[in-house]
Design a protein around this motif. Sequence first.
Motif, mmCIF file in Angstrom:
data_model
loop_
_atom_site.group_PDB
_atom_site.id
_atom_site.type_symbol
_atom_site.label_atom_id
_atom_site.label_comp_id
_atom_site.label_asym_id
_atom_site.label_seq_id
_atom_site.Cartn_x
_atom_site.Cartn_y
_atom_site.Cartn_z
ATOM 1 N N PHE A 3 0.501 -1.299 0.000
ATOM 2 C CA PHE A 3 -0.019 0.082 -0.120
ATOM 3 C C PHE A 3 0.710 1.255 -0.082
ATOM 4 O O PHE A 3 0.474 2.440 -0.012
ATOM 5 N N GLU A 41 -14.194 -15.798 -3.911
ATOM 6 C CA GLU A 41 -13.850 -14.566 -3.678
ATOM 7 C C GLU A 41 -13.492 -14.327 -2.347
ATOM 8 O O GLU A 41 -12.555 -13.599 -1.837
ATOM 9 N N ASP A 45 -9.881 -13.310 -0.744
ATOM 10 C CA ASP A 45 -9.658 -12.417 0.536
ATOM 11 C C ASP A 45 -8.995 -12.840 1.500
ATOM 12 O O ASP A 45 -7.757 -12.069 1.922
ATOM 13 N N TYR A 294 -16.627 -3.265 -1.703
ATOM 14 C CA TYR A 294 -15.731 -3.329 -2.702
ATOM 15 C C TYR A 294 -15.742 -4.725 -3.455
ATOM 16 O O TYR A 294 -16.144 -5.774 -2.975
ATOM 17 N N THR A 295 -15.052 -4.925 -4.544
ATOM 18 C CA THR A 295 -14.898 -6.066 -5.479
ATOM 19 C C THR A 295 -13.777 -7.026 -4.500
ATOM 20 O O THR A 295 -13.983 -8.306 -4.788
ATOM 21 N N SER A 296 -12.973 -6.483 -3.805
ATOM 22 C CA SER A 296 -11.899 -7.414 -2.783
ATOM 23 C C SER A 296 -11.597 -6.538 -1.848
ATOM 24 O O SER A 296 -11.700 -5.323 -1.815
ATOM 25 N N THR A 297 -11.110 -7.282 -0.574
ATOM 26 C CA THR A 297 -10.295 -6.814 0.443
ATOM 27 C C THR A 297 -9.281 -5.764 0.134
ATOM 28 O O THR A 297 -9.017 -4.967 0.644
ATOM 29 N N LYS A 298 -8.438 -6.322 -1.025
ATOM 30 C CA LYS A 298 -7.409 -5.657 -1.251
ATOM 31 C C LYS A 298 -7.672 -4.340 -1.965
ATOM 32 O O LYS A 298 -7.099 -3.205 -1.393
ATOM 33 N N ASN A 299 -8.711 -4.164 -2.651
ATOM 34 C CA ASN A 299 -9.232 -2.781 -3.197
ATOM 35 C C ASN A 299 -9.657 -2.047 -1.940
ATOM 36 O O ASN A 299 -9.752 -0.851 -2.002
ATOM 37 N N ALA A 300 -10.548 -2.799 -0.984
ATOM 38 C CA ALA A 300 -10.940 -1.775 0.062
ATOM 39 C C ALA A 300 -10.001 -1.562 1.020
ATOM 40 O O ALA A 300 -10.161 -0.375 1.276
ATOM 41 N N ARG A 302 -6.745 -0.446 0.007
ATOM 42 C CA ARG A 302 -6.113 0.551 -0.776
ATOM 43 C C ARG A 302 -7.014 1.960 -0.502
ATOM 44 O O ARG A 302 -6.236 2.871 -0.318
ATOM 45 N N GLN A 303 -8.289 1.627 -0.683
ATOM 46 C CA GLN A 303 -9.148 2.832 -0.740
ATOM 47 C C GLN A 303 -9.083 3.407 0.724
ATOM 48 O O GLN A 303 -9.119 4.713 0.920
#
Length: 321
Positions: A3, A41, A45, A294-300, A302-303
């Motif tokens: 990140f 999915e 995650d 979010y589409t993934s925990t990774k994207n969550a 990051r945001q």
Amino acid sequence: MMFGFFYKLVKNRCIFPLYHCVSDEKLPHISHLYRVRTQKEFIADLDFLLQHYQPVSMQTILEQPEQLHQKNAFHLTFDDGLRQMYDVVIPILEKKGIPATFFINPSFLDNKALFYRFKISLLLDLLQVAPESLRKEASMITGSIPYSFNALKNSLLKGKKNEKGRINELAELLNFDFSSFLSKYKPYMDSRQVESIIKKGFTIGGHSMDHPYFPNLTKNEQIEQTIKSVDFVQEKFGLSYRLFAFPYTDYGIDSNFFNHFYGNKKRLDLSFGTAGIKDDTYSRNIQRIFVEDYTSTKNALRQEYFEYTIKKLLNRHVIPR
């Protein structure tokens, strides 16, 4: 750590991802409310979290509160006590050795009743394929005129209030029996399943009695919903700890509420909101990340790291009470 810059600016903390359900099936009582993670999915995650964070149990957090500020740690939480927790989630978590806490509503345990927004989702699922004449009648009931499915959906879901009259009138129009759905499908866990989860080492908390929108309640009603749900799960399942997760959100809940529970007499060990990565005036009220947005925990993450950094620069990273 992937990140980069924004992650480095966020102070050490244990993160608390929040889920409601995991399933490969179509779930009509949920499909119009939020997106449900598939098993694939969800496992992705978890693999991501395990690659970058260390899982920590709620028991460890309660015994060592400093774990809340442990860098690269996480604890999973699940709201509403749905049956898929027992059927799908627990076997995956056991296989991967990941602890978690499940927050339940006593009014729904053992499939005694159904959350009103689940009722709305079920009705919307029927209305999608109903004859036009029925859809127009439904639009008259909801006041969504001229008719469109989106207008009908928005009318039913926009409020955070249990409008039993409209819901029951629509169910009668569509000839749908909620009691039959509860008895046949069994959307919630039963007491035996919750007991099994506890024996496996997972933790349980209260989530209000019947999932109302707290900002719509009086202060006394907020306190009553909290105490009754936590008392119920503690007494029924013989718990030594007292945990509570706000239904929907803890937005607008003021200091009088938190002083009642964390003042001279501590009535809760920890409580949980849904504001993402954010600090709280009350250190024992922990904010969770609603990863299903979010589409993934990774994207969550990051945001969330990005937003926290910006809010901190603007001095808006702490929730005032």
